[in-house]
Design a protein around this motif. Structure first.
Motif, short mmCIF file in Angstrom:
data_model
loop_
_atom_site.label_atom_id
_atom_site.label_comp_id
_atom_site.label_asym_id
_atom_site.label_seq_id
_atom_site.Cartn_x
_atom_site.Cartn_y
_atom_site.Cartn_z
N TYR A 109 -39.64 24.96 -35.82
CA TYR A 109 -38.75 23.97 -35.49
C TYR A 109 -38.53 24.19 -34.08
CZ TYR A 109 -37.47 22.19 -40.12
OH TYR A 109 -37.45 21.59 -41.47
N ARG A 110 -38.44 23.13 -33.43
CA ARG A 110 -37.98 23.02 -32.12
C ARG A 110 -36.46 22.39 -31.95
NH1 ARG A 110 -41.50 25.80 -32.53
NH2 ARG A 110 -43.68 25.59 -31.18
N LEU A 111 -35.58 22.90 -31.13
CA LEU A 111 -34.44 22.66 -31.04
C LEU A 111 -34.23 21.11 -30.39
CD1 LEU A 111 -31.32 23.06 -31.56
CD2 LEU A 111 -31.07 24.30 -29.25
N ALA A 112 -33.58 20.07 -31.10
CA ALA A 112 -33.68 19.02 -30.35
C ALA A 112 -32.10 18.42 -29.80
CB ALA A 112 -34.10 17.65 -31.31
N HIS A 113 -31.10 18.97 -30.58
CA HIS A 113 -29.54 18.38 -30.06
C HIS A 113 -28.94 19.49 -30.39
CE1 HIS A 113 -31.21 14.59 -29.61
NE2 HIS A 113 -31.77 14.39 -30.66
N THR A 114 -27.79 20.10 -29.77
CA THR A 114 -26.66 20.96 -30.00
C THR A 114 -25.63 19.83 -29.80
OG1 THR A 114 -27.98 22.61 -29.28
CG2 THR A 114 -25.49 22.89 -29.30
N VAL A 115 -24.47 20.07 -30.82
CA VAL A 115 -23.13 19.50 -30.95
C VAL A 115 -22.30 20.36 -30.96
CG1 VAL A 115 -21.77 17.63 -32.28
CG2 VAL A 115 -24.38 17.44 -32.11
N VAL A 116 -21.25 20.47 -30.06
CA VAL A 116 -20.45 21.38 -29.89
C VAL A 116 -18.97 20.65 -30.04
CG1 VAL A 116 -19.22 23.08 -28.54
CG2 VAL A 116 -21.56 22.78 -28.30
N PRO A 117 -18.37 20.69 -31.07
CA PRO A 117 -16.95 19.98 -31.26
C PRO A 117 -16.03 20.58 -30.46
CG PRO A 117 -18.10 20.37 -33.39
CD PRO A 117 -18.72 21.24 -32.37
N ASP A 118 -14.91 19.86 -30.24
CA ASP A 118 -13.75 20.25 -29.57
C ASP A 118 -13.00 21.50 -30.33
OD1 ASP A 118 -14.22 18.64 -27.39
OD2 ASP A 118 -12.62 17.28 -28.00
N GLY A 119 -12.90 22.45 -29.61
CA GLY A 119 -12.36 23.74 -30.35
C GLY A 119 -13.32 24.46 -31.29
N ALA A 120 -14.31 24.28 -31.19
CA ALA A 120 -15.52 24.66 -32.21
C ALA A 120 -15.61 26.18 -32.00
CB ALA A 120 -16.81 24.43 -31.74
N GLY A 121 -15.52 26.98 -33.17
CA GLY A 121 -15.63 28.28 -33.12
C GLY A 121 -16.40 28.92 -34.50
N ASP A 122 -17.52 29.58 -34.04
CA ASP A 122 -18.19 30.08 -35.35
C ASP A 122 -18.06 31.48 -35.63
OD1 ASP A 122 -21.33 28.41 -33.72
OD2 ASP A 122 -19.39 27.48 -34.69
N ASP A 123 -17.36 32.23 -35.12
CA ASP A 123 -17.08 33.68 -35.17
C ASP A 123 -16.35 33.97 -36.67
OD1 ASP A 123 -16.33 34.58 -31.69
OD2 ASP A 123 -18.21 34.02 -32.87
N THR A 124 -15.73 33.02 -37.42
CA THR A 124 -14.97 33.06 -38.68
C THR A 124 -15.51 32.90 -39.81
OG1 THR A 124 -13.64 31.29 -38.19
CG2 THR A 124 -12.77 33.24 -37.21
N PRO A 158 -14.09 18.17 -39.82
CA PRO A 158 -12.99 19.38 -39.66
C PRO A 158 -13.58 20.69 -40.01
CG PRO A 158 -11.95 17.60 -40.98
CD PRO A 158 -13.71 17.22 -40.95
N GLY A 159 -13.59 21.60 -39.27
CA GLY A 159 -14.01 22.99 -39.32
C GLY A 159 -15.40 23.37 -39.31
N MET A 160 -16.10 22.15 -38.41
CA MET A 160 -17.42 22.37 -38.09
C MET A 160 -17.63 22.92 -36.83
SD MET A 160 -20.57 19.85 -37.48
CE MET A 160 -20.16 19.38 -36.07
N GLY A 161 -18.55 24.26 -36.79
CA GLY A 161 -18.66 24.86 -35.46
C GLY A 161 -19.93 24.15 -34.71
N THR A 162 -20.23 24.92 -33.94
CA THR A 162 -21.34 24.36 -33.29
C THR A 162 -22.91 24.03 -33.97
OG1 THR A 162 -20.70 25.59 -31.18
CG2 THR A 162 -22.90 24.83 -31.16
N ALA A 163 -22.89 22.83 -34.11
CA ALA A 163 -24.19 22.37 -34.92
C ALA A 163 -25.66 22.23 -34.24
CB ALA A 163 -23.81 21.26 -35.68
N HIS A 164 -26.65 22.27 -34.71
CA HIS A 164 -27.95 22.14 -33.96
C HIS A 164 -28.91 21.41 -34.97
CE1 HIS A 164 -26.54 25.52 -31.28
NE2 HIS A 164 -26.35 26.20 -32.68
N VAL A 165 -29.66 20.62 -34.43
CA VAL A 165 -30.41 19.77 -34.88
C VAL A 165 -31.75 19.77 -34.50
CG1 VAL A 165 -30.84 17.20 -35.63
CG2 VAL A 165 -28.45 17.95 -35.16
N PHE A 166 -32.84 20.12 -35.42
CA PHE A 166 -34.38 20.33 -35.31
C PHE A 166 -35.02 19.29 -35.43
CE2 PHE A 166 -31.71 24.26 -35.51
CZ PHE A 166 -32.31 25.26 -34.63
N VAL A 167 -36.22 19.50 -35.02
CA VAL A 167 -37.31 18.67 -35.24
C VAL A 167 -38.67 19.50 -35.22
CG1 VAL A 167 -39.15 16.51 -34.57
CG2 VAL A 167 -36.56 16.38 -34.31
N SER A 168 -39.38 19.40 -36.43
CA SER A 168 -40.42 20.45 -36.59
C SER A 168 -41.43 19.97 -35.57
CB SER A 168 -41.24 20.16 -37.93
OG SER A 168 -41.63 18.83 -38.20
N GLU A 169 -42.30 21.16 -35.47
CA GLU A 169 -43.48 21.18 -34.62
C GLU A 169 -44.22 20.03 -34.54
OE1 GLU A 169 -46.23 24.52 -32.57
OE2 GLU A 169 -46.00 24.43 -34.67
#
Length: 217
Positions: A109-124, A158-169
């Protein structure tokens, strides 16, 4: 309970993201296969020190049937060179320990889009939601990725962290990877929990830790 750190799928040195499923059928086999996989990669990484190997993260599907592996390498060529030399032996050892694992195949896969919601935190969280678009023309996968990213930006669950959307090679598949606080956070996506990770010699600032274990469902 030990909570492991999710991988950084937007890291700049990851030239390729490799995602594969192992169908193992039961929670017991899922647990045994994950331990064997993490052990093998930890040993291979320590012995041969492939500098292009950044991290392997192993996730368990909620139904106990599937292991999801997310590997990050600096390039496809480096990955292919390493697995040509070592994969057959590694898989053979695992299959002798846990016979009958089915492997539909690895997708690059190759990274196509990154979505960062307000207040996103993936550490927990050690929980991710995964959704796919498969078996369609290349233009459909790209549109699916763009539409999915637009939808998450407009109305992030609600509660979603930084999401990544991929497209295959090859352009034929799309994939959504989204850290979430609860299993049903993203409609149409399947929950998986991080079981462990192996940080490679090239891990650097990723902060991955070798062969750790997370909580089960």
């Amino acid at each position: 309970m030990t909570t492991l750190q999710l991988p950084d799928l937007a890291r700049a040195d990851a030239g390729t993201t490799l995602i594969s499923e192992w169908i193992v059928d039961t929670p017991d086999r899922q647990d045994r296969a994950s331990r064997a996989l993490l052990r093998e990669w930890d040993e291979l990484s320590a012995r041969f020190r492939p500098e292009a190997f950044l991290r392997l993260s192993c996730f368990a599907s909620a139904d106990g049937r599937v292991l999801l592996s997310v590997a990050q390498w600096t390039s496809d060529d480096a990955h292919l060179a390493f697995v040509r030399e070592h994969r057959a032996e590694m898989v053979g050892r695992i299959d002798r320990e846990i016979p009958g694992i089915r492997r539909p195949g690895l997708v690059r896969y190759r990274l196509a889009h990154t979505v960062v919601p307000d207040g996103a935190g993936d550490d927990t969280t050690d929980l991710i939601a995964v959704a796919r678009a498969e078996g369609e023309p290349a233009s459909h996968a790209a549109r699916w990725a763009e539409d999915t990213a637009d939808r998450l930006r407009a109305a992030p669950p609600p509660g979603m962290g930084t999401a990544h959307v991929f497209v295959s090679e090859d352009g034929a598949r799309g994939l959504l990877y989204a850290p979430v606080a609860q299993a049903n956070a993203v409609a149409g996506a399947r929950p998986h929990r991080l079981l462990g990770a192996v940080a490679g010699p090239g891990a650097g600032a990723d902060g991955g830790r070798p062969a750790g274990r997370g909580s089960a469902f």
